[in-house]
Write a protein that holds these residues in place. Sequence first.
Motif, PDB file in Angstrom:
ATOM      1  N   LEU A 118       0.828  -1.218   0.000  1.00 31.91           N
ATOM      2  CA  LEU A 118       0.000   0.000   0.000  1.00 31.91           C
ATOM      3  C   LEU A 118       0.857   1.261   0.000  1.00 31.91           C
ATOM      4  O   LEU A 118       0.357   2.355  -0.276  1.00 31.91           O
ATOM      5  N   ASN A 119       2.136   1.124   0.296  1.00 32.14           N
ATOM      6  CA  ASN A 119       3.041   2.278   0.327  1.00 32.14           C
ATOM      7  C   ASN A 119       3.490   2.622  -1.091  1.00 32.14           C
ATOM      8  O   ASN A 119       4.640   2.426  -1.477  1.00 32.14           O
ATOM      9  N   THR A 120       2.586   3.129  -1.867  1.00 34.79           N
ATOM     10  CA  THR A 120       2.850   3.439  -3.277  1.00 34.79           C
ATOM     11  C   THR A 120       1.873   4.501  -3.764  1.00 34.79           C
ATOM     12  O   THR A 120       0.850   4.757  -3.116  1.00 34.79           O
ATOM     13  N   ASN A 121       2.188   5.085  -4.903  1.00 36.49           N
ATOM     14  CA  ASN A 121       1.260   6.022  -5.554  1.00 36.49           C
ATOM     15  C   ASN A 121       0.518   5.347  -6.710  1.00 36.49           C
ATOM     16  O   ASN A 121      -0.268   5.988  -7.389  1.00 36.49           O
ATOM     17  N   ASP A 122       0.816   4.067  -6.919  1.00 35.04           N
ATOM     18  CA  ASP A 122       0.210   3.313  -8.014  1.00 35.04           C
ATOM     19  C   ASP A 122      -1.243   2.992  -7.662  1.00 35.04           C
ATOM     20  O   ASP A 122      -1.528   2.155  -6.806  1.00 35.04           O
ATOM     21  N   ARG A 123      -2.147   3.665  -8.347  1.00 30.47           N
ATOM     22  CA  ARG A 123      -3.569   3.533  -8.032  1.00 30.47           C
ATOM     23  C   ARG A 123      -4.080   2.103  -8.232  1.00 30.47           C
ATOM     24  O   ARG A 123      -4.841   1.571  -7.420  1.00 30.47           O
ATOM     25  N   LYS A 139      -3.748   6.865   8.276  1.00 35.63           N
ATOM     26  CA  LYS A 139      -2.974   8.039   7.837  1.00 35.63           C
ATOM     27  C   LYS A 139      -2.688   8.008   6.338  1.00 35.63           C
ATOM     28  O   LYS A 139      -2.047   8.918   5.805  1.00 35.63           O
ATOM     29  N   HIS A 140      -3.130   6.948   5.670  1.00 36.09           N
ATOM     30  CA  HIS A 140      -2.815   6.774   4.252  1.00 36.09           C
ATOM     31  C   HIS A 140      -3.463   7.884   3.414  1.00 36.09           C
ATOM     32  O   HIS A 140      -4.587   8.300   3.694  1.00 36.09           O
ATOM     33  N   ALA A 176      -9.473   0.562   6.769  1.00 37.35           N
ATOM     34  CA  ALA A 176      -9.023   0.522   8.167  1.00 37.35           C
ATOM     35  C   ALA A 176     -10.156   0.845   9.129  1.00 37.35           C
ATOM     36  O   ALA A 176     -10.352   0.162  10.143  1.00 37.35           O
ATOM     37  N   LEU A 177     -10.932   1.878   8.806  1.00 39.98           N
ATOM     38  CA  LEU A 177     -12.033   2.292   9.682  1.00 39.98           C
ATOM     39  C   LEU A 177     -13.107   1.214   9.779  1.00 39.98           C
ATOM     40  O   LEU A 177     -13.676   0.982  10.852  1.00 39.98           O
ATOM     41  N   THR A 178     -13.383   0.549   8.671  1.00 40.28           N
ATOM     42  CA  THR A 178     -14.384  -0.516   8.671  1.00 40.28           C
ATOM     43  C   THR A 178     -13.971  -1.657   9.594  1.00 40.28           C
ATOM     44  O   THR A 178     -14.787  -2.178  10.370  1.00 40.28           O
ATOM     45  N   GLU A 194      -6.316   8.678  15.871  1.00 41.38           N
ATOM     46  CA  GLU A 194      -6.320   8.762  14.410  1.00 41.38           C
ATOM     47  C   GLU A 194      -7.731   8.643  13.848  1.00 41.38           C
ATOM     48  O   GLU A 194      -8.079   9.293  12.861  1.00 41.38           O
ATOM     49  N   VAL A 195      -8.552   7.804  14.479  1.00 43.27           N
ATOM     50  CA  VAL A 195      -9.948   7.687  14.051  1.00 43.27           C
ATOM     51  C   VAL A 195     -10.661   9.027  14.209  1.00 43.27           C
ATOM     52  O   VAL A 195     -11.389   9.477  13.325  1.00 43.27           O
ATOM     53  N   ILE A 196     -10.426   9.681  15.344  1.00 38.46           N
ATOM     54  CA  ILE A 196     -11.039  10.995  15.585  1.00 38.46           C
ATOM     55  C   ILE A 196     -10.590  11.996  14.529  1.00 38.46           C
ATOM     56  O   ILE A 196     -11.400  12.776  14.001  1.00 38.46           O
ATOM     57  N   HIS A 197      -9.326  11.974  14.179  1.00 36.43           N
ATOM     58  CA  HIS A 197      -8.824  12.922  13.183  1.00 36.43           C
ATOM     59  C   HIS A 197      -9.378  12.639  11.789  1.00 36.43           C
ATOM     60  O   HIS A 197      -9.411  13.545  10.940  1.00 36.43           O
ATOM     61  N   CYS A 198      -9.813  11.420  11.550  1.00 43.73           N
ATOM     62  CA  CYS A 198     -10.434  11.100  10.256  1.00 43.73           C
ATOM     63  C   CYS A 198     -11.779  11.819  10.079  1.00 43.73           C
ATOM     64  O   CYS A 198     -12.272  11.947   8.957  1.00 43.73           O
ATOM     65  N   ILE A 199     -12.369  12.296  11.178  1.00 44.84           N
ATOM     66  CA  ILE A 199     -13.641  13.015  11.079  1.00 44.84           C
ATOM     67  C   ILE A 199     -13.477  14.295  10.259  1.00 44.84           C
ATOM     68  O   ILE A 199     -14.412  14.755   9.600  1.00 44.84           O
ATOM     69  N   LYS A 200     -12.289  14.863  10.282  1.00 45.46           N
ATOM     70  CA  LYS A 200     -12.078  16.107   9.530  1.00 45.46           C
ATOM     71  C   LYS A 200     -11.542  15.853   8.123  1.00 45.46           C
ATOM     72  O   LYS A 200     -11.078  16.781   7.451  1.00 45.46           O
TER      73      LYS A 200
END
Length: 504
Positions: free
Chosen positions: A53-58, A93-94, A103-105, A129-135
Amino acid sequence: MAASIESLFVEIASLEEPIEELQTLKTAVLSIPVSALRDTVSGLRLEVIFSLLNTNDREKIELCVDILGRILLALSPVHLAQNCRVELQAGLKHPDDTVKILALTQIGRMVLNHEAVTEIQNNQDILREVIHCIKGEKMTVAKEAVRALAKLSHSKAGLDALFRSDLLKDLKDVMATSDIVRYRVYELIVDISSVSPVSLGYCANSSFISQLLGELTGDDVLVRATAIEMVTTLSHSQHGRQYLAQQGIMDKISNMITGAKSDPFSSFYLPGLVKFFGNLAIMDSPQHVCETYPAFQNKVFEMAIDPDPVMTGVALDTLGVLGSTVEGKQVLQKTGEKFNAVLKRMSQLASGGATELRVRCLEAISLLITLQAEQQTEDLLVLTESWFHLLSNQPMEMIRNISIQPFPELHCSALRIFTAIAPQPWGQRLMIGTPGFMEFIVDRSTGPTKEAKDAKFELVGALVSSSTAADILGSQHYLRLRSYLREGAYYVTAVATVTTEGAE
């Protein structure tokens, strides 16, 4: 297949660009039922896929998300908490939203398990980190974060973790990001508060509820409108309503309705105020709400004749909700000519104008004149019959004319009015006394859509199940209706075709 999946993991781990192998692995894991996949993947090194997952390759990210989504679903929440917590935290954080949602699921699954949630509660970083995902910019990410935190709060330990730790400061800091994010947090708070009086107490003690209630009278009318929606949701629970009453919110909203006359921007929030009391009337008591807060009922009547279609639509929906109960019908009847004038206005709206408003009007009328078998007292039958006749000098023809117009939604809504009067003796007498009406009911050529056929079938069923229909309609019509019901909604009559040899 198990050996194939294991060998693919080994092969992928040794390659720099394993796109084809990932595609093969995706096909493999999706081809196996989740229950059968569990034993196959429990011993695999999932960090092999997580690291990709550490890539920019969609394309690579999409393949990894699809693979992990399937595999993680097969693993127990406890296994995830013990073996995948670090990787899931990194996923929050991805930069790619699909990874965050993955991750959230999975965190949402973990917090509902009493063993796994202990692992999560002991690791505040992951919850932070979950809380910060709210924004997050994407609403889908924010909603998944809100959903996960709401699930966490189903237990006292989860409530303590969120409201009695440093995480409370994080939640308030995130809340200050923007108006949009603030209302995402309010959504979370209302979700949590609705679970139980205990959870409401946590939210109230943390000052979130008082802050939300303060928004009701803020200067920004759009913020005010959103706050009213949130407060209405809070009123869905009994303990929520009790809390709002203790805080004097019902009186405050009633005063806001009264004061709306002098506010040129009231159209932004007035529909929400009316919906609040409409919801309250159904949850509590139509009579109590209308008598205690007369400004609400008066405003609904005003809005019903308002030229603004938004106001009219909300009034129609509210009248339908109020009139769907016997108590609500009696409350409306007590207003006399006021409600009669509204009914006549509803008749005009149902006969012409924008299709959406006509449909809402017809739906409201059907709710107003509906009576269940056990509700058919002499007084109530007189009431519904009088309301029906207020619609027109020839209400049966009026509704039938609407039902044959080339708009499926109008057709079905008009049929629902006939279904509403079908169980009532006066309605049956009108039907048999209207020329051609019984033939119209059993004519399968009208309304070709599935929805129309279902609506017609419901009408026939309402007639057949009535204890008075056979006597009032006569045995011939009643037997035709029973035959229609026995054949089903989608019955098609077979037509024989005769071919003459040599005919052109």
